[in-house]
Each structure stands twice: as C-alpha cells, then as structure tokens.
Design a protein around this motif. Structure first.
Motif, PDB file in Angstrom:
ATOM      1  N   TYR A   1       0.850  -1.194   0.000  1.00  0.00           N
ATOM      2  CA  TYR A   1       0.000   0.000   0.000  1.00  0.00           C
ATOM      3  C   TYR A   1       0.882   1.239   0.000  1.00  0.00           C
ATOM      4  O   TYR A   1       1.716   1.428   0.889  1.00  0.00           O
ATOM      5  CB  TYR A   1      -0.919   0.001   1.223  1.00  0.00           C
ATOM      6  CG  TYR A   1      -1.807  -1.207   1.272  1.00  0.00           C
ATOM      7  CD1 TYR A   1      -3.018  -1.237   0.591  1.00  0.00           C
ATOM      8  CD2 TYR A   1      -1.414  -2.343   1.970  1.00  0.00           C
ATOM      9  CE1 TYR A   1      -3.821  -2.370   0.601  1.00  0.00           C
ATOM     10  CE2 TYR A   1      -2.217  -3.478   1.984  1.00  0.00           C
ATOM     11  CZ  TYR A   1      -3.409  -3.480   1.299  1.00  0.00           C
ATOM     12  OH  TYR A   1      -4.193  -4.605   1.304  1.00  0.00           O
ATOM     13  N   TYR A   2       0.712   2.082  -0.963  1.00  0.00           N
ATOM     14  CA  TYR A   2       1.547   3.266  -1.038  1.00  0.00           C
ATOM     15  C   TYR A   2       0.793   4.395  -1.740  1.00  0.00           C
ATOM     16  O   TYR A   2      -0.231   4.182  -2.403  1.00  0.00           O
ATOM     17  CB  TYR A   2       2.856   2.975  -1.769  1.00  0.00           C
ATOM     18  CG  TYR A   2       2.687   2.467  -3.188  1.00  0.00           C
ATOM     19  CD1 TYR A   2       2.538   3.343  -4.254  1.00  0.00           C
ATOM     20  CD2 TYR A   2       2.692   1.102  -3.451  1.00  0.00           C
ATOM     21  CE1 TYR A   2       2.389   2.884  -5.543  1.00  0.00           C
ATOM     22  CE2 TYR A   2       2.543   0.625  -4.746  1.00  0.00           C
ATOM     23  CZ  TYR A   2       2.391   1.518  -5.788  1.00  0.00           C
ATOM     24  OH  TYR A   2       2.251   1.053  -7.068  1.00  0.00           O
ATOM     25  N   ASP A   3       1.344   5.593  -1.591  1.00  0.00           N
ATOM     26  CA  ASP A   3       0.751   6.785  -2.181  1.00  0.00           C
ATOM     27  C   ASP A   3       1.549   7.166  -3.428  1.00  0.00           C
ATOM     28  O   ASP A   3       2.654   7.693  -3.324  1.00  0.00           O
ATOM     29  CB  ASP A   3       0.766   7.922  -1.165  1.00  0.00           C
ATOM     30  CG  ASP A   3       0.162   9.197  -1.723  1.00  0.00           C
ATOM     31  OD1 ASP A   3       0.590  10.283  -1.288  1.00  0.00           O
ATOM     32  OD2 ASP A   3      -0.709   9.101  -2.591  1.00  0.00           O
ATOM     33  N   GLU A   4       1.009   6.851  -4.570  1.00  0.00           N
ATOM     34  CA  GLU A   4       1.637   7.204  -5.847  1.00  0.00           C
ATOM     35  C   GLU A   4       3.064   6.668  -5.958  1.00  0.00           C
ATOM     36  O   GLU A   4       3.931   7.258  -6.610  1.00  0.00           O
ATOM     37  CB  GLU A   4       1.631   8.713  -6.038  1.00  0.00           C
ATOM     38  CG  GLU A   4       0.215   9.296  -6.097  1.00  0.00           C
ATOM     39  CD  GLU A   4       0.216  10.800  -6.263  1.00  0.00           C
ATOM     40  OE1 GLU A   4       1.302  11.408  -6.221  1.00  0.00           O
ATOM     41  OE2 GLU A   4      -0.863  11.365  -6.436  1.00  0.00           O
ATOM     42  N   GLY A   5       3.322   5.569  -5.295  1.00  0.00           N
ATOM     43  CA  GLY A   5       4.612   4.910  -5.425  1.00  0.00           C
ATOM     44  C   GLY A   5       5.764   5.570  -4.703  1.00  0.00           C
ATOM     45  O   GLY A   5       6.916   5.167  -4.863  1.00  0.00           O
ATOM     46  N   THR A   6       5.488   6.603  -3.924  1.00  0.00           N
ATOM     47  CA  THR A   6       6.580   7.315  -3.273  1.00  0.00           C
ATOM     48  C   THR A   6       6.690   7.042  -1.778  1.00  0.00           C
ATOM     49  O   THR A   6       7.734   7.277  -1.189  1.00  0.00           O
ATOM     50  CB  THR A   6       6.408   8.829  -3.462  1.00  0.00           C
ATOM     51  OG1 THR A   6       5.160   9.234  -2.878  1.00  0.00           O
ATOM     52  CG2 THR A   6       6.411   9.188  -4.943  1.00  0.00           C
ATOM     53  N   GLU A   7       5.657   6.572  -1.183  1.00  0.00           N
ATOM     54  CA  GLU A   7       5.659   6.391   0.272  1.00  0.00           C
ATOM     55  C   GLU A   7       4.889   5.130   0.638  1.00  0.00           C
ATOM     56  O   GLU A   7       3.725   4.981   0.289  1.00  0.00           O
ATOM     57  CB  GLU A   7       5.004   7.600   0.954  1.00  0.00           C
ATOM     58  CG  GLU A   7       5.015   7.545   2.464  1.00  0.00           C
ATOM     59  CD  GLU A   7       6.353   7.985   3.049  1.00  0.00           C
ATOM     60  OE1 GLU A   7       6.607   7.666   4.216  1.00  0.00           O
ATOM     61  OE2 GLU A   7       7.126   8.657   2.349  1.00  0.00           O
ATOM     62  N   TYR A   8       5.559   4.219   1.344  1.00  0.00           N
ATOM     63  CA  TYR A   8       4.868   3.031   1.844  1.00  0.00           C
ATOM     64  C   TYR A   8       4.076   3.401   3.081  1.00  0.00           C
ATOM     65  O   TYR A   8       4.596   4.036   4.001  1.00  0.00           O
ATOM     66  CB  TYR A   8       5.875   1.935   2.174  1.00  0.00           C
ATOM     67  CG  TYR A   8       6.483   1.302   0.948  1.00  0.00           C
ATOM     68  CD1 TYR A   8       5.765   0.396   0.176  1.00  0.00           C
ATOM     69  CD2 TYR A   8       7.779   1.627   0.566  1.00  0.00           C
ATOM     70  CE1 TYR A   8       6.320  -0.176  -0.948  1.00  0.00           C
ATOM     71  CE2 TYR A   8       8.337   1.052  -0.560  1.00  0.00           C
ATOM     72  CZ  TYR A   8       7.606   0.153  -1.314  1.00  0.00           C
ATOM     73  OH  TYR A   8       8.154  -0.416  -2.431  1.00  0.00           O
ATOM     74  N   LEU A   9       2.835   3.016   3.100  1.00  0.00           N
ATOM     75  CA  LEU A   9       1.942   3.403   4.189  1.00  0.00           C
ATOM     76  C   LEU A   9       1.211   2.193   4.749  1.00  0.00           C
ATOM     77  O   LEU A   9       1.065   1.176   4.068  1.00  0.00           O
ATOM     78  CB  LEU A   9       0.930   4.435   3.674  1.00  0.00           C
ATOM     79  CG  LEU A   9       1.538   5.737   3.149  1.00  0.00           C
ATOM     80  CD1 LEU A   9       0.491   6.579   2.457  1.00  0.00           C
ATOM     81  CD2 LEU A   9       2.197   6.517   4.277  1.00  0.00           C
ATOM     82  N   PRO A  10       0.733   2.287   5.976  1.00  0.00           N
ATOM     83  CA  PRO A  10       0.048   1.147   6.575  1.00  0.00           C
ATOM     84  C   PRO A  10      -1.374   0.990   6.059  1.00  0.00           C
ATOM     85  O   PRO A  10      -1.943   1.890   5.447  1.00  0.00           O
ATOM     86  CB  PRO A  10       0.062   1.477   8.068  1.00  0.00           C
ATOM     87  CG  PRO A  10       0.083   2.971   8.114  1.00  0.00           C
ATOM     88  CD  PRO A  10       0.890   3.398   6.929  1.00  0.00           C
ATOM     89  N   TYR A  11      -1.919  -0.156   6.329  1.00  0.00           N
ATOM     90  CA  TYR A  11      -3.315  -0.431   6.006  1.00  0.00           C
ATOM     91  C   TYR A  11      -4.186   0.243   7.066  1.00  0.00           C
ATOM     92  O   TYR A  11      -3.841   0.251   8.245  1.00  0.00           O
ATOM     93  CB  TYR A  11      -3.540  -1.938   6.034  1.00  0.00           C
ATOM     94  CG  TYR A  11      -4.864  -2.395   5.480  1.00  0.00           C
ATOM     95  CD1 TYR A  11      -4.974  -2.786   4.155  1.00  0.00           C
ATOM     96  CD2 TYR A  11      -6.003  -2.450   6.281  1.00  0.00           C
ATOM     97  CE1 TYR A  11      -6.189  -3.217   3.631  1.00  0.00           C
ATOM     98  CE2 TYR A  11      -7.215  -2.874   5.771  1.00  0.00           C
ATOM     99  CZ  TYR A  11      -7.305  -3.253   4.451  1.00  0.00           C
ATOM    100  OH  TYR A  11      -8.509  -3.676   3.937  1.00  0.00           O
ATOM    101  N   PRO A  12      -5.326   0.836   6.694  1.00  0.00           N
ATOM    102  CA  PRO A  12      -6.167   1.503   7.705  1.00  0.00           C
ATOM    103  C   PRO A  12      -6.883   0.515   8.617  1.00  0.00           C
ATOM    104  O   PRO A  12      -7.690  -0.300   8.154  1.00  0.00           O
ATOM    105  CB  PRO A  12      -7.165   2.297   6.846  1.00  0.00           C
ATOM    106  CG  PRO A  12      -7.230   1.552   5.549  1.00  0.00           C
ATOM    107  CD  PRO A  12      -5.855   0.985   5.325  1.00  0.00           C
TER     108      PRO A  12
END
Length: 305
Positions: free
Chosen positions: A169-180
């Motif tokens: 899960y990431y934002d536009e391929g620039t930042e890996y983010l957690p699952y909500p």
C-alpha cells in the motif's frame, strides 16, 4: 514344647521384620521416584514460565511502541518532518527482522519478501501474514523491543494489516503506508493492494473487515504471535507448514499472542484520550479521519466509529 514355641515365635518375628523392612524400602523407592518425577515436572514448568515471561515482556514493549507510531515516524530517515497527511497512525507494529534481529525500517507485507529463511520452505506463507524474527531494536528511531536478547531467537508473525510500513500500500509509489485499521475494523472503503500483492481489497461484512486470521490452538483473531522455538531454535513441524494455524500443545514451542481484543483495548485508549483534541480541528485529515487514497492515505477512521 516350650522351647519349640520360643523358636517358632522368634522365627515369626524375624519374618515380620523382614517384611516390614522390605515394605519400608519399597515405600521409600516409590516416594523418591514420585518426588523425583515431580521435581522434573516442576523444573520443566519453571523453565517454560521463564520463556513465557520473556515473550510477555516483548509483547508489552511492542504494544507500548504501537501507541506512539505517529511520534516515532513524524520525520523521515533524513530527520525532515513529514507532512501530517502521511504520518502513520496508532496501533501499528514493526516489521519482522532477519535472523540477526535487524530491521532496517524497510516495508513488509504480502507477499513477504526478504527476511525469510530460504532454507525453510515452510516459511513461505500464502496468507496475509508477515513473518520473520522479533526485531531487537530499530536504532535509528530509538525503539527497543527485546533488550534482554543478544540475538534473534524468537519468531514473529503478524497480520500484514498491522505493520507500520506495508509494501503493498503506497501513495503514488513514493511512500509506503500502513493499512487503515481501527478498534472496530470498520472501514468505509478499504484500499486494494497493488497488483503484485493480489490487487483485490479485502471484502467487508456489514461494513467490517475480517478479523485477523492468525490462530493459536483453535482460537483465532490474533494480530501477532511471538514464538520461542526452544533450545534447538526450530519450530515444530505443525508451526512451519505454511498456514496461519499455530499450536503449542504437545511440542516445545512457547507461543504468546497479541489478540485483536487486547490490541483494541490498549490502542483505543489513546483515541479516547485525544478525541476532543482531534475533533477541535476543522480540517479532517490525519490518522483519526477517513481513509482516502488521494487526500488522506493514512486515515484510520477512528473519528467515524
């Protein structure tokens, strides 16, 4: 005749004494045998208690750390402050480490890549789990999870939705983010992972996500498991068979789990304490608010439940 009676009486007394001595001897052997057996059981029980206590201490450290994820990750590796829209929320746990106990902050998720023992095919899970070893510390963030350990000995397995950085899960391929995730698992519109991770969002049931899939001795709903494999450092065959079902019955594995019920009780306390503060803001961005891939990718929807 009197003399014969005396001799007979003495012989009978001697026989009785022999029987008495034999009885006492047998009784002592039985007593020492049982006592020795009980001592062996007591020693084994004490050893297992010590192993369990160490896992419980690590569990407490992981849960405590999960409360302060926003503070720990409010800056990047270069110590620059992140925009609040991409600061992870509360409740997330660290990724598993490799066999040396090192976790370098790299993301993890499903399929789990790296940090898997290539010599053990049973580690290749197909479920939504991340697995490896308990991280001793994340030094660049001053987080310590297992200070009592000198090397990685304990296995660490968790539902990928509860890791701080998820490679799926990431934002536009620039930042890996957690699952909500929140304490009710209530999400309006759960995100779909990238195609390499399946590409399909988890199905909702009455607006709720599935509970964590990990189970121990037929009890399901575990967010994470800590396993002490014993002196040989090898998990029991039934715990490396590639599924999400684990057991400590009839084997040497000691398992301490973080159940979703426990996780919810601990993590939700922070939201209870901060609810009024967050709701004082007009803009509804940040981890307490609704998940939106474009405008609020770290949203956990605590404020909506």
């Amino acid at each position: 005749m009197e003399v014969g009676r005396v001799k007979l009486h003495k012989a009978q007394s001697g026989s009785a004494l022999i029987v008495l001595v034999l009885g006492m001897s047998i009784g002592m052997l039985v007593w020492f045998g049982v006592s020795g057996f009980n001592s062996l059981l007591e020693t084994k029980r004490l050893y297992e208690d010590i192993r369990t206590q160490q896992l419980l201490e690590i569990k407490s450290a992981l849960l405590a750390g999960s409360l302060f994820v926003p503070e720990v990750y409010q800056s990047n590796a270069d110590k620059q402050l992140k925009p609040y829209q991409i600061i992870p929320g509360i409740g997330y746990l660290p990724c598993p480490a490799n066999e040396s106990g090192v976790w370098d902050g790299a993301p993890c998720g499903n399929p789990r890549q790296g940090y898997i023992s290539s010599s053990n095919p049973g580690d290749s899970h197909t479920g939504i789990t991340a697995l490896g070893y308990v991280p001793l510390a994340l030094k660049n963030r001053n987080q310590f999870f297992a200070q009592v350990l000198r090397k990685a000995e304990y296995r660490y397995i968790l539902d990928e939705r509860f890791v701080a950085f998820n490679q799926c899960y990431y934002d536009e391929g620039t930042e890996y983010l957690p699952y909500p995730v929140n304490y009710l698992l209530k999400i309006t519109s759960p995100p779909a992972p990238v195609s390499s991770c399946g590409g399909s969002a988890l199905p909702l049931t009455n607006g709720s996500l599935p509970v964590p899939f990990l189970s121990v001795d037929n009890r399901t709903g575990y967010v994470a498991l800590l396993i002490d494999p014993g002196a040989d450092l090898q998990l029991a065959p039934e715990n490396v068979d590639g599924d999400d079902y684990f057991t400590h019955k009839d084997n040497d594995d000691i398992i301490v789990g973080i159940h979703f019920g426990e996780w919810s009780e601990v993590v939700s306390q922070r939201w209870v304490n901060e609810r009024r503060y967050w709701k004082s803001f007009n803009n509804e961005n940040g981890w307490p608010w609704a998940y939106d891939k474009a405008s609020n990718p770290v949203g956990q929807e605590w404020a909506l439940n």
